[in-house]
Write a protein that holds these residues in place. Structure first.
Motif, PDB file in Angstrom:
ATOM      1  N   ARG A 151      -1.242  42.077  32.357  1.00 49.84           N
ATOM      2  CA  ARG A 151      -0.741  42.848  31.572  1.00 49.84           C
ATOM      3  C   ARG A 151      -1.494  44.620  32.488  1.00 49.84           C
ATOM      4  O   ARG A 151      -2.292  44.213  31.585  1.00 49.84           O
ATOM      5  CB  ARG A 151      -0.685  43.003  30.520  1.00 49.84           C
ATOM      6  CG  ARG A 151       0.261  43.844  29.347  1.00 49.84           C
ATOM      7  CD  ARG A 151       0.538  43.282  27.909  1.00 49.84           C
ATOM      8  NE  ARG A 151       0.976  41.465  27.881  1.00 49.84           N
ATOM      9  CZ  ARG A 151       0.504  40.991  27.148  1.00 49.84           C
ATOM     10  NH1 ARG A 151       0.506  41.431  25.484  1.00 49.84           N
ATOM     11  NH2 ARG A 151       0.656  39.447  27.085  1.00 49.84           N
ATOM     12  N   PHE A 152      -0.325  45.555  32.280  1.00 53.43           N
ATOM     13  CA  PHE A 152      -1.251  46.731  32.905  1.00 53.43           C
ATOM     14  C   PHE A 152      -0.259  47.984  32.963  1.00 53.43           C
ATOM     15  O   PHE A 152       1.144  47.567  32.954  1.00 53.43           O
ATOM     16  CB  PHE A 152      -1.216  47.154  34.552  1.00 53.43           C
ATOM     17  CG  PHE A 152      -2.426  46.513  35.294  1.00 53.43           C
ATOM     18  CD1 PHE A 152      -3.363  47.229  35.139  1.00 53.43           C
ATOM     19  CD2 PHE A 152      -2.243  45.214  35.180  1.00 53.43           C
ATOM     20  CE1 PHE A 152      -3.983  46.014  35.584  1.00 53.43           C
ATOM     21  CE2 PHE A 152      -2.913  44.114  36.640  1.00 53.43           C
ATOM     22  CZ  PHE A 152      -4.248  45.007  36.544  1.00 53.43           C
TER      23      PHE A 152
ATOM     24  N   GLY B 141       2.238  38.762  33.021  1.00 51.73           N
ATOM     25  CA  GLY B 141       1.938  39.953  31.661  1.00 51.73           C
ATOM     26  C   GLY B 141       2.833  39.769  30.944  1.00 51.73           C
ATOM     27  O   GLY B 141       2.230  40.049  29.565  1.00 51.73           O
ATOM     28  N   GLU B 142       4.618  39.172  30.293  1.00 51.56           N
ATOM     29  CA  GLU B 142       4.332  38.526  29.209  1.00 51.56           C
ATOM     30  C   GLU B 142       4.334  37.505  29.098  1.00 51.56           C
ATOM     31  O   GLU B 142       4.055  37.336  28.110  1.00 51.56           O
ATOM     32  CB  GLU B 142       6.432  38.391  29.887  1.00 51.56           C
ATOM     33  CG  GLU B 142       7.102  39.100  29.314  1.00 51.56           C
ATOM     34  CD  GLU B 142       8.517  39.415  29.241  1.00 51.56           C
ATOM     35  OE1 GLU B 142       9.221  38.360  28.438  1.00 51.56           O
ATOM     36  OE2 GLU B 142       9.233  40.196  29.048  1.00 51.56           O
ATOM     37  N   GLN B 143       3.058  36.583  29.629  1.00 51.63           N
ATOM     38  CA  GLN B 143       2.578  35.287  29.381  1.00 51.63           C
ATOM     39  C   GLN B 143       1.057  35.522  29.108  1.00 51.63           C
ATOM     40  O   GLN B 143       0.721  34.482  28.496  1.00 51.63           O
ATOM     41  CB  GLN B 143       3.300  35.012  29.759  1.00 51.63           C
ATOM     42  CG  GLN B 143       4.585  34.091  30.435  1.00 51.63           C
ATOM     43  CD  GLN B 143       5.020  33.280  32.017  1.00 51.63           C
ATOM     44  OE1 GLN B 143       4.330  32.780  32.112  1.00 51.63           O
ATOM     45  NE2 GLN B 143       5.957  33.245  31.813  1.00 51.63           N
TER      46      GLN B 143
ATOM     47  N   THR C 177      -2.229  38.125  28.417  1.00 51.70           N
ATOM     48  CA  THR C 177      -2.392  39.725  28.764  1.00 51.70           C
ATOM     49  C   THR C 177      -3.517  40.315  30.058  1.00 51.70           C
ATOM     50  O   THR C 177      -3.227  41.391  30.394  1.00 51.70           O
ATOM     51  CB  THR C 177      -3.539  39.853  27.940  1.00 51.70           C
ATOM     52  OG1 THR C 177      -4.863  39.289  27.822  1.00 51.70           O
ATOM     53  CG2 THR C 177      -2.449  39.941  26.025  1.00 51.70           C
TER      54      THR C 177
ATOM     55  N   LEU D  24       3.544  40.373  37.928  1.00 48.49           N
ATOM     56  CA  LEU D  24       2.812  41.474  37.277  1.00 48.49           C
ATOM     57  C   LEU D  24       3.683  41.578  35.573  1.00 48.49           C
ATOM     58  O   LEU D  24       2.880  41.428  35.114  1.00 48.49           O
ATOM     59  CB  LEU D  24       2.308  42.867  37.229  1.00 48.49           C
ATOM     60  CG  LEU D  24       1.015  41.998  38.575  1.00 48.49           C
ATOM     61  CD1 LEU D  24       0.419  43.716  39.090  1.00 48.49           C
ATOM     62  CD2 LEU D  24      -0.516  41.678  37.924  1.00 48.49           C
TER      63      LEU D  24
END
Lengths: 192, 238
Positions: free
Chosen positions: A133-134, A126-128, A130, A122
């Protein structure tokens, strides 16, 4: 007498090697003093990520290799009898090949591996995107690291330092332990 | 290969209690659910129970910070050669030495720092200068509506609109927690805009250009939001 099979030992050491590799590369990302020494965050981050993927892949490969033999071990690890419960209440009770503390450690280690993997993926994706992204992912990943270090400290103390238990290291390296040591610490364990 | 089969347990329990499976599943479930409550719980513990916060903070080896760099070498600040250059759409391009920057009206503030990846540092004590004091001498032209911040760490760059850069607590900070800004935090001076995520808070500043409008900065080229409002951008709170 023989305590751990070859595939059990392989699983243990693949896990240990992966953990230390990921700890080292992870700490470079986490501790400012180490980040400063190494810099090149992007590169270290890639090494850490692909190291993690490799670690999970290697564990999966060993589990496939072990097949039913490891399934039998897992059954043994997850089953608790009355003596195990007494042992956890700090009463003297005869133990099988694994004592109740080792069974709990195994369950937690397996769960942490899953959670490290999920939170790590994640963080990476998540860096790529959203959607992955948590706000709490990094807290979970870091928290696992802290709890794992506590478990590892206890594990290393019992395996390397504590005089009564450190003989067990031989079981995890060479595979066998002394019969009288087994009779004392794992009284109910009766290998064929 | 018979040597390779695992030794048997020697206990035959007709009704095994599989508590180990329970511990495993409960831990995995608890950990996964923490993705939805972990940060709130952590903020609650560190934010409202101050004895806990003050006890935990010194134990954490990081002080809560994580150091992000994009290149192989962290920029080194040399007071003899470093200048803060102010150019672009200005009447008089200027360049400030470290001494001249320190001589501008000094302000202090305590604000929180939030990284887009989820970690935060509470109550950071900054000291530095306000944007209008830095820009005053250069006199921005009326056609300029945004600022371009260029880092010594190439190719790091980012932008703010003039209204964003004029927010009450935006500053160029040269001190953090009572000490000159350290190298890993962007020495000698970094942009601080507490309302936005850390990637807008450009470190190792060496040039500010007045420009017509904002364009995509370093992380924005990699998909992050240009207006990085804390809690209202990059997939959070939407």
């Amino acid at each position: 007498m023989r305590r751990f099979s070859r595939v059990e030992r392989l699983l243990h050491w693949v896990n240990a090697l992966g953990f230390f590799f990921l700890l080292a590369t992870g700490l470079i990302l986490y501790l400012p003093s180490l980040s400063m020494l190494v810099s090149r965050r992007q590169t270290v981050q890639s090494i850490h990520f692909w190291g993690g993927v490799g670690w999970l892949g290697a564990l999966a490969a060993v589990i496939v290799l072990g097949g039913r033999r490891l399934l039998t071990t897992a059954r043994e690890l997850e089953s608790f009898d009355d003596d195990d419960l007494s042992w956890l209440r700090r009463r003297r009770a005869p133990q099988g090949r694994f004592n109740a503390g080792q069974k709990i450690n195994a369950a937690l280690t397996a769960a942490f591996t899953v959670l490290f993997g999920v939170s790590g993926l994640l963080l990476w994706f998540g860096e790529q995107d959203t959607r992955y992204r948590f706000a709490s992912t990094v807290i979970l990943h870091d928290g696992l690291m802290y709890v794992s270090l506590l478990l590892l400290a206890g594990h290393l103390y019992l395996a390397l330092i504590h005089p009564a238990t450190r003989h067990s290291l031989r079981g995890m390296t060479l595979g066998d332990v002394r019969t009288e040591w087994a009779a004392q610490h794992h009284a109910k364990w009766k290998p064929q | 290969m018979e040597m390779d089969s695992p030794p048997l347990a020697g206990e035959q329990d007709p009704h095994p209690r599989r508590y180990g499976r329970g511990v495993f599943l409960a831990t995995v479930a608890g950990g996964l659910s923490s993705l939805f409550w972990g940060k709130a719980a952590w903020d609650h513990v560190t934010g409202f129970v101050s004895p806990v916060a003050s006890a935990v903070a010194p134990i954490l080896p990081t002080g809560g910070w994580r150091i992000y760099t994009i290149s192989g070498h962290m920029p080194v600040f040399d007071p003899a050669t470093w200048r803060l250059k102010i150019g672009g759409l200005v009447e008089e391009p200027t360049s400030l030495t470290y001494e001249q920057l320190r001589a501008l009206p000094r302000v202090e503030q305590v604000s929180d720092f939030h990284c887009v990846t989820g970690w935060s540092v509470k109550n950071v004590h900054w000291a530095g200068v306000r944007m209008h004091d830095v820009l005053a001498q250069a006199r921005p032209q009326s056609s300029g509506h945004a600022l371009e911040f260029i880092s010594m760490e190439q190719p790091y760059i980012d932008y703010l609109t003039l209204p964003q850069a004029s927010l009450r607590d935006v500053m160029l900070a040269y001190e953090m927690d009572g000490k000159p800004l350290k190298q890993e935090h962007g020495a000698p001076v970094r942009l601080v805009i507490p309302e936005m995520y850390g990637y807008k808070n450009v470190k190792w500043l060496e040039q500010i250009n007045v420009v017509q409008k904002t364009t995509a900065g370093y992380w924005e080229n990699l998909g992050y939001d240009r207006d990085a409002w804390v809690g209202r951008s990059n997939g959070y709170g939407t």
